[in-house]
Design a protein around this motif. Structure first.
Motif, PDB file in Angstrom:
ATOM      1  N   LEU A 170       0.817  -1.213   0.000  1.00  0.00           N
ATOM      2  CA  LEU A 170       0.000   0.000   0.000  1.00  0.00           C
ATOM      3  C   LEU A 170       0.856   1.272   0.000  1.00  0.00           C
ATOM      4  O   LEU A 170       0.501   2.260  -0.653  1.00  0.00           O
ATOM      5  N   SER A 171       1.959   1.251   0.719  1.00  0.00           N
ATOM      6  CA  SER A 171       2.801   2.455   0.806  1.00  0.00           C
ATOM      7  C   SER A 171       3.780   2.559  -0.352  1.00  0.00           C
ATOM      8  O   SER A 171       3.904   3.623  -0.977  1.00  0.00           O
ATOM      9  N   ARG A 172       4.478   1.472  -0.688  1.00  0.00           N
ATOM     10  CA  ARG A 172       5.542   1.539  -1.686  1.00  0.00           C
ATOM     11  C   ARG A 172       5.016   1.444  -3.118  1.00  0.00           C
ATOM     12  O   ARG A 172       5.520   2.121  -4.011  1.00  0.00           O
ATOM     13  N   ALA A 173       3.999   0.599  -3.333  1.00  0.00           N
ATOM     14  CA  ALA A 173       3.492   0.403  -4.693  1.00  0.00           C
ATOM     15  C   ALA A 173       2.353   1.352  -5.035  1.00  0.00           C
ATOM     16  O   ALA A 173       2.283   1.879  -6.156  1.00  0.00           O
ATOM     17  N   LEU A 174       1.433   1.565  -4.098  1.00  0.00           N
ATOM     18  CA  LEU A 174       0.275   2.420  -4.368  1.00  0.00           C
ATOM     19  C   LEU A 174       0.469   3.852  -3.883  1.00  0.00           C
ATOM     20  O   LEU A 174      -0.328   4.727  -4.216  1.00  0.00           O
ATOM     21  N   GLY A 175       1.493   4.092  -3.058  1.00  0.00           N
ATOM     22  CA  GLY A 175       1.846   5.455  -2.669  1.00  0.00           C
ATOM     23  C   GLY A 175       0.997   6.084  -1.592  1.00  0.00           C
ATOM     24  O   GLY A 175       0.967   7.311  -1.464  1.00  0.00           O
ATOM     25  N   PHE A 176       0.323   5.287  -0.755  1.00  0.00           N
ATOM     26  CA  PHE A 176      -0.482   5.847   0.330  1.00  0.00           C
ATOM     27  C   PHE A 176       0.404   6.249   1.504  1.00  0.00           C
ATOM     28  O   PHE A 176       1.424   5.603   1.781  1.00  0.00           O
ATOM     29  N   ALA A 225       7.650 -14.807   9.289  1.00  0.00           N
ATOM     30  CA  ALA A 225       8.972 -15.110   8.733  1.00  0.00           C
ATOM     31  C   ALA A 225       8.883 -15.611   7.294  1.00  0.00           C
ATOM     32  O   ALA A 225       9.549 -15.091   6.398  1.00  0.00           O
ATOM     33  N   VAL A 226       8.030 -16.619   7.071  1.00  0.00           N
ATOM     34  CA  VAL A 226       8.002 -17.283   5.764  1.00  0.00           C
ATOM     35  C   VAL A 226       7.385 -16.395   4.693  1.00  0.00           C
ATOM     36  O   VAL A 226       7.959 -16.235   3.601  1.00  0.00           O
ATOM     37  N   MET A 227       6.214 -15.823   4.975  1.00  0.00           N
ATOM     38  CA  MET A 227       5.578 -14.984   3.958  1.00  0.00           C
ATOM     39  C   MET A 227       6.401 -13.724   3.698  1.00  0.00           C
ATOM     40  O   MET A 227       6.477 -13.227   2.565  1.00  0.00           O
ATOM     41  N   GLY A 228       7.047 -13.204   4.762  1.00  0.00           N
ATOM     42  CA  GLY A 228       7.939 -12.067   4.566  1.00  0.00           C
ATOM     43  C   GLY A 228       9.128 -12.425   3.698  1.00  0.00           C
ATOM     44  O   GLY A 228       9.564 -11.638   2.843  1.00  0.00           O
ATOM     45  N   ALA A 229       9.672 -13.635   3.900  1.00  0.00           N
ATOM     46  CA  ALA A 229      10.810 -14.080   3.089  1.00  0.00           C
ATOM     47  C   ALA A 229      10.402 -14.284   1.636  1.00  0.00           C
ATOM     48  O   ALA A 229      11.152 -13.934   0.706  1.00  0.00           O
ATOM     49  N   ILE A 230       9.217 -14.851   1.409  1.00  0.00           N
ATOM     50  CA  ILE A 230       8.728 -15.033   0.037  1.00  0.00           C
ATOM     51  C   ILE A 230       8.557 -13.688  -0.650  1.00  0.00           C
ATOM     52  O   ILE A 230       8.926 -13.506  -1.824  1.00  0.00           O
ATOM     53  N   PHE A 231       7.997 -12.736   0.087  1.00  0.00           N
ATOM     54  CA  PHE A 231       7.786 -11.393  -0.457  1.00  0.00           C
ATOM     55  C   PHE A 231       9.110 -10.743  -0.845  1.00  0.00           C
ATOM     56  O   PHE A 231       9.250 -10.185  -1.942  1.00  0.00           O
ATOM     57  N   THR A 232      10.109 -10.831   0.022  1.00  0.00           N
ATOM     58  CA  THR A 232      11.420 -10.245  -0.269  1.00  0.00           C
ATOM     59  C   THR A 232      12.072 -10.931  -1.451  1.00  0.00           C
ATOM     60  O   THR A 232      12.609 -10.278  -2.358  1.00  0.00           O
ATOM     61  N   ALA A 235      10.619 -12.684  -3.905  1.00  0.00           N
ATOM     62  CA  ALA A 235       9.877 -12.434  -5.148  1.00  0.00           C
ATOM     63  C   ALA A 235      10.070 -11.004  -5.647  1.00  0.00           C
ATOM     64  O   ALA A 235       9.945 -10.736  -6.846  1.00  0.00           O
ATOM     65  N   SER A 236      10.382 -10.083  -4.719  1.00  0.00           N
ATOM     66  CA  SER A 236      10.627  -8.700  -5.131  1.00  0.00           C
ATOM     67  C   SER A 236      12.002  -8.523  -5.754  1.00  0.00           C
ATOM     68  O   SER A 236      12.257  -7.502  -6.405  1.00  0.00           O
ATOM     69  N   GLY A 237      12.892  -9.476  -5.520  1.00  0.00           N
ATOM     70  CA  GLY A 237      14.212  -9.431  -6.124  1.00  0.00           C
ATOM     71  C   GLY A 237      15.143  -8.413  -5.522  1.00  0.00           C
ATOM     72  O   GLY A 237      16.077  -7.945  -6.186  1.00  0.00           O
ATOM     73  N   VAL A 238      14.904  -8.026  -4.249  1.00  0.00           N
ATOM     74  CA  VAL A 238      15.761  -7.042  -3.588  1.00  0.00           C
ATOM     75  C   VAL A 238      16.143  -7.562  -2.210  1.00  0.00           C
ATOM     76  O   VAL A 238      15.501  -8.459  -1.660  1.00  0.00           O
ATOM     77  N   ILE A 239      17.212  -6.995  -1.660  1.00  0.00           N
ATOM     78  CA  ILE A 239      17.648  -7.363  -0.318  1.00  0.00           C
ATOM     79  C   ILE A 239      16.918  -6.521   0.725  1.00  0.00           C
ATOM     80  O   ILE A 239      16.431  -7.033   1.729  1.00  0.00           O
ATOM     81  N   ASP A 240      16.837  -5.229   0.479  1.00  0.00           N
ATOM     82  CA  ASP A 240      16.156  -4.307   1.387  1.00  0.00           C
ATOM     83  C   ASP A 240      14.826  -3.886   0.774  1.00  0.00           C
ATOM     84  O   ASP A 240      14.789  -3.080  -0.154  1.00  0.00           O
ATOM     85  N   ILE A 241      13.725  -4.430   1.286  1.00  0.00           N
ATOM     86  CA  ILE A 241      12.412  -4.183   0.704  1.00  0.00           C
ATOM     87  C   ILE A 241      11.988  -2.729   0.869  1.00  0.00           C
ATOM     88  O   ILE A 241      11.202  -2.196   0.070  1.00  0.00           O
ATOM     89  N   ALA A 251      13.670  -0.197   0.265  1.00  0.00           N
ATOM     90  CA  ALA A 251      14.244   0.616  -0.802  1.00  0.00           C
ATOM     91  C   ALA A 251      13.862   0.115  -2.188  1.00  0.00           C
ATOM     92  O   ALA A 251      14.399   0.588  -3.192  1.00  0.00           O
ATOM     93  N   ALA A 252      12.935  -0.833  -2.246  1.00  0.00           N
ATOM     94  CA  ALA A 252      12.557  -1.433  -3.527  1.00  0.00           C
ATOM     95  C   ALA A 252      11.705  -0.472  -4.355  1.00  0.00           C
ATOM     96  O   ALA A 252      10.971   0.358  -3.821  1.00  0.00           O
ATOM     97  N   HIS A 253      11.790  -0.601  -5.681  1.00  0.00           N
ATOM     98  CA  HIS A 253      10.958   0.176  -6.582  1.00  0.00           C
ATOM     99  C   HIS A 253       9.511  -0.311  -6.510  1.00  0.00           C
ATOM    100  O   HIS A 253       9.256  -1.489  -6.192  1.00  0.00           O
ATOM    101  N   PRO A 254       8.550   0.543  -6.811  1.00  0.00           N
ATOM    102  CA  PRO A 254       7.141   0.144  -6.747  1.00  0.00           C
ATOM    103  C   PRO A 254       6.829  -1.098  -7.575  1.00  0.00           C
ATOM    104  O   PRO A 254       6.032  -1.947  -7.157  1.00  0.00           O
ATOM    105  N   GLU A 255       7.455  -1.210  -8.757  1.00  0.00           N
ATOM    106  CA  GLU A 255       7.197  -2.372  -9.612  1.00  0.00           C
ATOM    107  C   GLU A 255       7.657  -3.669  -8.948  1.00  0.00           C
ATOM    108  O   GLU A 255       6.991  -4.708  -9.041  1.00  0.00           O
ATOM    109  N   ALA A 256       8.808  -3.598  -8.256  1.00  0.00           N
ATOM    110  CA  ALA A 256       9.312  -4.794  -7.572  1.00  0.00           C
ATOM    111  C   ALA A 256       8.407  -5.191  -6.414  1.00  0.00           C
ATOM    112  O   ALA A 256       8.128  -6.373  -6.200  1.00  0.00           O
ATOM    113  N   VAL A 257       7.925  -4.205  -5.677  1.00  0.00           N
ATOM    114  CA  VAL A 257       7.024  -4.481  -4.562  1.00  0.00           C
ATOM    115  C   VAL A 257       5.726  -5.098  -5.079  1.00  0.00           C
ATOM    116  O   VAL A 257       5.203  -6.071  -4.501  1.00  0.00           O
TER     117      VAL A 257
END
Length: 481
Positions: free
Chosen positions: A300-306, A419-426, A428-434, A436-442
């Motif tokens: 909601l914050s990184r991809a949609l900008g709320f 832990a697990v869903m957070g790890a999958i999210f990170t 799948a986003s292809g970044v180490i620090d979520i 700082a990820a671009h909206p498209e990656a998030v």
């Protein structure tokens, strides 16, 4: 909120007592749920007040959760042996006193100790509240009571952050703990007056506490919980070591339980397909629900900008729906049967989770809120029906320990999901620090995470079907329970 249940009980002489007993059980579920989330919002203030780092004040939350997770099965068993009403009253008293100690703690370490004691009281309340349902309401109204308790749990979790923010801003951080004191006193008086007296059960009263099994299970659960929480989803040597310790601990616990005369858990009870399937489903569904709490804010914050205020408002939609649908869900279970509603709830969750992934980036906030409402409403159906299935036909001397296992399964699911869903999210986003990820990656990470979540619920539905089929073919003998 209690009226739909009470209307069906007015024809009995004990309708008034049942009403007040349900009020007490509701408070016993609300208070520990409230303290699961109320302290989170105060961590920055507490760090400043005690001159501590953020990592140090995080233990204010962790100490509470660890105490609940490691002790909830054991206190449930204690209730079966020494009396559930008696131990629930002790739990309410301990929780209330510990809340007072939290509010007046002069140092961080004393606050952490008080939070641990508060977690012990919370474990007693959460385990024994569900166990007391069978002694408080008629069996054909179990679903309604379970729905009510689910509603109170959701209200407590939802209310925590907002109430905590108001109290801190108006009166100081101490009040987020001191608010429990008047609630606890009122709850103790209601429970002492209206909860049914403990029945004398010769078999249960002669049983002794399995001290070795209790210690092994507590240490095993503590190792697993720490493995899932330390490192914020990044697994290092310490996490792996803790997981191996937990794996060894569970094997040692299982061996020990076959040797003692009065085990903490009779392993034969897991031959009950309904019980084993219900606990497994509770873990999986709670794991998935955690994805909405872990992944949702970043999307909601990184991809949609709320901004933070809008993110908080949108995130409150899920718990709010759970709170509003808990009691109706319980009544639906009583009317149509727990098994049918379990299936309905799981199918509804699958649809909602796939919609969250499919509608990513479309329709703005509505594209997220709409499917989220579907997920959480059906989660309320699942929770009421699954809890009813597990608790409805359990023999009286086993209600405490089974109730503790049910609460434990939910806690383990939430811890694992973080832990697990957070790890999958990170990943799948292809970044180490979520952060700082671009909206498209998030956005891409969110889609993958919720698609995986939907598949996990598909697996949960398969467990429900298999458990039901097995139970019909091979019903468990009473000796196993």
């Amino acid at each position: 909120m209690l009226q739909p249940i009470i209307e069906d009980l007015r024809h009995t002489k004990s309708a008034s007592s049942t009403r007040w007993a349900l009020v007490s059980l509701s408070l016993s579920m609300l208070m520990p749920s409230l303290d699961t989330s109320i302290a989170n919002v105060g961590l920055p203030t507490l760090a400043q007040a005690f001159g501590a780092s953020f990592q140090q004040v995080q233990w204010i939350v962790l100490a509470y959760l660890l105490a609940i997770t490691t002790l909830i099965v054991s206190v449930g068993r204690l209730g079966d042996i020494f009396g559930r009403r008696r131990l629930l009253l002790i739990g309410i008293s301990l929780f209330t006193l510990a809340s007072l100690f939290c509010g007046i703690a002069p140092t961080l370490w004393l606050l952490l100790a008080a939070r641990g004691l508060q977690g012990l009281g919370a474990a007693m309340m959460m385990a024994l509240t569900v166990a007391m349902v069978g002694e408080t309401v008629p069996k054909d109204r179990t679903g309604s009571a379970m729905g009510l308790l689910g509603t109170m749990s959701a209200i407590g979790t939802t209310l925590g952050p907002s109430l905590g923010g108001i109290l801190i801003a108006s009166f100081g951080w101490e009040t987020i703990f001191l608010v429990n004191v008047p609630l606890g006193i009122a709850n103790f008086l209601l429970a002492a007056r209206f909860l049914p007296m403990d029945r004398q059960d010769r078999k249960a009263s002669k049983a002794r506490l399995d001290t070795i099994g209790t210690l092994l299970l507590s240490l095993t659960l503590a190792a697993y919980a720490l493995a899932m929480t330390l490192g914020h989803g990044r697994f290092g040597a310490v996490n792996i070591g803790l997981l191996l310790t937990a794996a060894f601990g569970i094997v040692l616990f299982a061996v020990t339980e076959t040797k003692v005369e009065a085990p903490l858990l009779r392993l034969s009870m897991f031959r009950d397909a309904s019980l084993s399937a219900g606990l497994a489903m509770s873990i999986l569904v709670s794991t998935v629900i955690m994805a909405t709490l872990v992944v949702g804010p970043f999307y909601l914050s990184r991809a949609l900008g709320f901004d933070a205020a809008h993110v908080g408002a949108i995130m409150s939609a899920g718990p709010l729906v759970s709170a509003l649908t808990g009691v109706p869900a319980g009544r639906i279970v009583d009317r149509f049967g727990a098994h049918r509603i379990t299936m309905t709830g799981l199918v509804g969750m699958i649809i909602g989770l796939f919609l969250i992934a499919a509608l990513q980036g479309r329709f703005g906030a509505a594209g997220y809120i709409g499917p989220l409402v579907i997920v959480t409403a059906n989660y309320a159906l699942f929770q009421a029906s699954n809890n009813t299935t597990i608790m409805k036909d359990i023999k009286a001397e086993q209600r405490g320990v089974i109730s503790g296992m049910l609460s434990l399964s939910r806690n383990l699911g939430l811890i694992t999901g973080a832990a697990v869903m957070g790890a999958i999210f990170t990943f799948a986003s292809g970044v180490i620090d979520i952060t700082a990820a671009h909206p498209e990656a998030v956005a891409s990470g969110m889609q993958t995470t919720f698609a995986v979540a939907a598949l996990l619920i598909v697996g949960t539905l398969a467990i429900a079907l298999a458990g039901s089929a097995y139970a019909k073919r091979a019903p468990l003998s009473e000796e196993a329970l």
